[in-house]
Write a protein that holds these residues in place. Structure first.
Motif, PDB file in Angstrom:
ATOM      1  N   UNK A   3       1.119  -0.982  -0.406  1.00  0.00           N
ATOM      2  CA  UNK A   3      -0.046   0.036   0.227  1.00  0.00           C
ATOM      3  C   UNK A   3       0.676   1.684  -0.204  1.00  0.00           C
ATOM      4  N   UNK A   4       2.373   1.468   1.226  1.00  0.00           N
ATOM      5  CA  UNK A   4       2.611   2.469   0.868  1.00  0.00           C
ATOM      6  C   UNK A   4       3.735   1.787   1.934  1.00  0.00           C
ATOM      7  N   UNK A  30       5.182  13.795  -7.268  1.00  0.00           N
ATOM      8  CA  UNK A  30       4.536  13.846  -6.027  1.00  0.00           C
ATOM      9  C   UNK A  30       3.049  14.113  -5.894  1.00  0.00           C
ATOM     10  N   UNK A  31       2.159  13.683  -5.280  1.00  0.00           N
ATOM     11  CA  UNK A  31       1.306  13.422  -4.527  1.00  0.00           C
ATOM     12  C   UNK A  31       0.612  14.684  -3.830  1.00  0.00           C
ATOM     13  N   UNK A  32      -0.510  15.354  -3.426  1.00  0.00           N
ATOM     14  CA  UNK A  32      -0.821  15.983  -2.287  1.00  0.00           C
ATOM     15  C   UNK A  32      -1.530  15.120  -1.599  1.00  0.00           C
ATOM     16  N   UNK A  33      -0.834  15.576  -0.516  1.00  0.00           N
ATOM     17  CA  UNK A  33      -1.536  15.274   0.717  1.00  0.00           C
ATOM     18  C   UNK A  33      -2.532  15.601   1.774  1.00  0.00           C
ATOM     19  N   UNK A  34      -3.800  15.383   1.719  1.00  0.00           N
ATOM     20  CA  UNK A  34      -4.505  16.472   2.692  1.00  0.00           C
ATOM     21  C   UNK A  34      -4.545  15.797   3.863  1.00  0.00           C
ATOM     22  N   UNK A  35      -5.032  17.238   4.056  1.00  0.00           N
ATOM     23  CA  UNK A  35      -4.372  16.989   6.128  1.00  0.00           C
ATOM     24  C   UNK A  35      -5.430  16.165   6.874  1.00  0.00           C
ATOM     25  N   UNK A  37      -5.356  14.982  10.467  1.00  0.00           N
ATOM     26  CA  UNK A  37      -5.235  15.222  12.437  1.00  0.00           C
ATOM     27  C   UNK A  37      -3.521  14.487  11.758  1.00  0.00           C
ATOM     28  N   UNK A  38      -2.823  13.712  11.707  1.00  0.00           N
ATOM     29  CA  UNK A  38      -1.297  13.519  11.238  1.00  0.00           C
ATOM     30  C   UNK A  38      -0.745  14.648  10.817  1.00  0.00           C
ATOM     31  N   UNK A  39       1.100  13.922  11.467  1.00  0.00           N
ATOM     32  CA  UNK A  39       1.717  14.924  11.061  1.00  0.00           C
ATOM     33  C   UNK A  39       2.146  15.267   9.552  1.00  0.00           C
ATOM     34  N   UNK A  40       2.492  16.263   9.320  1.00  0.00           N
ATOM     35  CA  UNK A  40       3.639  16.638   7.613  1.00  0.00           C
ATOM     36  C   UNK A  40       3.887  16.007   6.929  1.00  0.00           C
ATOM     37  N   UNK A  41       2.709  15.869   5.670  1.00  0.00           N
ATOM     38  CA  UNK A  41       3.763  15.056   4.641  1.00  0.00           C
ATOM     39  C   UNK A  41       4.366  14.816   3.850  1.00  0.00           C
ATOM     40  N   UNK A  42       5.072  14.264   2.812  1.00  0.00           N
ATOM     41  CA  UNK A  42       5.052  14.092   1.634  1.00  0.00           C
ATOM     42  C   UNK A  42       4.898  13.003   1.064  1.00  0.00           C
ATOM     43  N   UNK A  43       4.520  13.218  -0.166  1.00  0.00           N
ATOM     44  CA  UNK A  43       3.955  12.134  -0.792  1.00  0.00           C
ATOM     45  C   UNK A  43       4.256  12.163  -2.402  1.00  0.00           C
ATOM     46  N   UNK A  44       4.935  10.596  -2.561  1.00  0.00           N
ATOM     47  CA  UNK A  44       5.221  10.543  -4.507  1.00  0.00           C
ATOM     48  C   UNK A  44       4.569   9.242  -4.552  1.00  0.00           C
ATOM     49  N   UNK A  45       3.962   8.796  -5.758  1.00  0.00           N
ATOM     50  CA  UNK A  45       2.968   7.711  -6.403  1.00  0.00           C
ATOM     51  C   UNK A  45       3.667   7.767  -7.932  1.00  0.00           C
ATOM     52  N   UNK A  46       3.383   6.805  -8.827  1.00  0.00           N
ATOM     53  CA  UNK A  46       3.700   6.507 -10.139  1.00  0.00           C
ATOM     54  C   UNK A  46       3.103   7.259 -10.479  1.00  0.00           C
ATOM     55  N   UNK A  47       2.869   7.913 -12.095  1.00  0.00           N
ATOM     56  CA  UNK A  47       2.316   8.908 -12.775  1.00  0.00           C
ATOM     57  C   UNK A  47       1.005   8.606 -13.240  1.00  0.00           C
ATOM     58  N   UNK A  49      -0.405   5.473 -11.384  1.00  0.00           N
ATOM     59  CA  UNK A  49      -1.162   4.889 -10.117  1.00  0.00           C
ATOM     60  C   UNK A  49      -1.494   5.441  -8.944  1.00  0.00           C
ATOM     61  N   UNK A  50      -2.155   4.963  -8.309  1.00  0.00           N
ATOM     62  CA  UNK A  50      -3.319   5.332  -6.653  1.00  0.00           C
ATOM     63  C   UNK A  50      -1.373   5.042  -5.923  1.00  0.00           C
ATOM     64  N   UNK A  51      -1.602   3.608  -6.231  1.00  0.00           N
ATOM     65  CA  UNK A  51      -0.737   2.785  -5.012  1.00  0.00           C
ATOM     66  C   UNK A  51       0.594   1.281  -5.662  1.00  0.00           C
ATOM     67  N   UNK A  52       1.358   1.219  -5.292  1.00  0.00           N
ATOM     68  CA  UNK A  52       1.370   2.368  -3.996  1.00  0.00           C
ATOM     69  C   UNK A  52       2.315   3.337  -3.710  1.00  0.00           C
TER      70      UNK A  52
END
Length: 134
Positions: A3-4, A30-35, A37-47, A49-52
């Motif tokens: 998954x991640x 880069x994928x936008x990480x919606x708040x 309630x957890x800590x700040x984050x950055x995300x990457x994903x395949x062009x 794909x949604x997972x992993x």
């Protein structure tokens, strides 16, 4: 199967510059990480794909991020040139060498990889697997 994957960072800006440099040549976006309630984050994903997903987080407990002993994240590269570019760009953006690019035939014929550490000490492997190509 996955998954991640998540690694911690003490400075998300610095980590973002490093992972942008390393993962862009591999086609990860880069994928936008919606708040949530957890800590700040950055995300990457395949062009296309949604997972992993690959996340870089500030640790949830508020303590400084530390690298896992024996932990490593390996990213598949589309070519040897992409391995070389990702490695060089990673070094230029705060990474440290942990194994220069080159063939690693003991892992398989056509296996070409490089190892580095991100600015927080997380081990990153960039690999092209010609041994598994059709």
């Amino acid at each position: 199967m996955l998954s991640h994957i998540t690694v911690g960072a003490r400075d998300l800006g610095r980590a973002g510059r490093f992972y942008d440099a390393v993962l862009s040549p591999l086609g990860l976006k880069r994928r936008i990480v919606s708040p949530d309630g957890g800590p700040a984050a950055l995300c990457r994903v395949g062009a296309h794909a949604t997972l992993p997903r690959f996340y870089v987080y500030s640790p949830f407990n508020g303590e400084p991020a530390t690298a896992g002993n024996g932990s490593m994240v390996a990213f598949l590269a589309p070519s040897i040139a992409a391995v070389n570019t990702a490695y060089a760009d990673g070094l230029a953006h705060g990474g440290c060498d942990d194994g220069a690019p080159g063939p690693r035939p003991h892992y398989g014929e056509g296996y070409y990889g490089a190892y580095l550490r991100d600015p927080d000490g997380n081990k990153v492997h960039i690999v092209h697997r010609a041994d598994l190509q059709p």
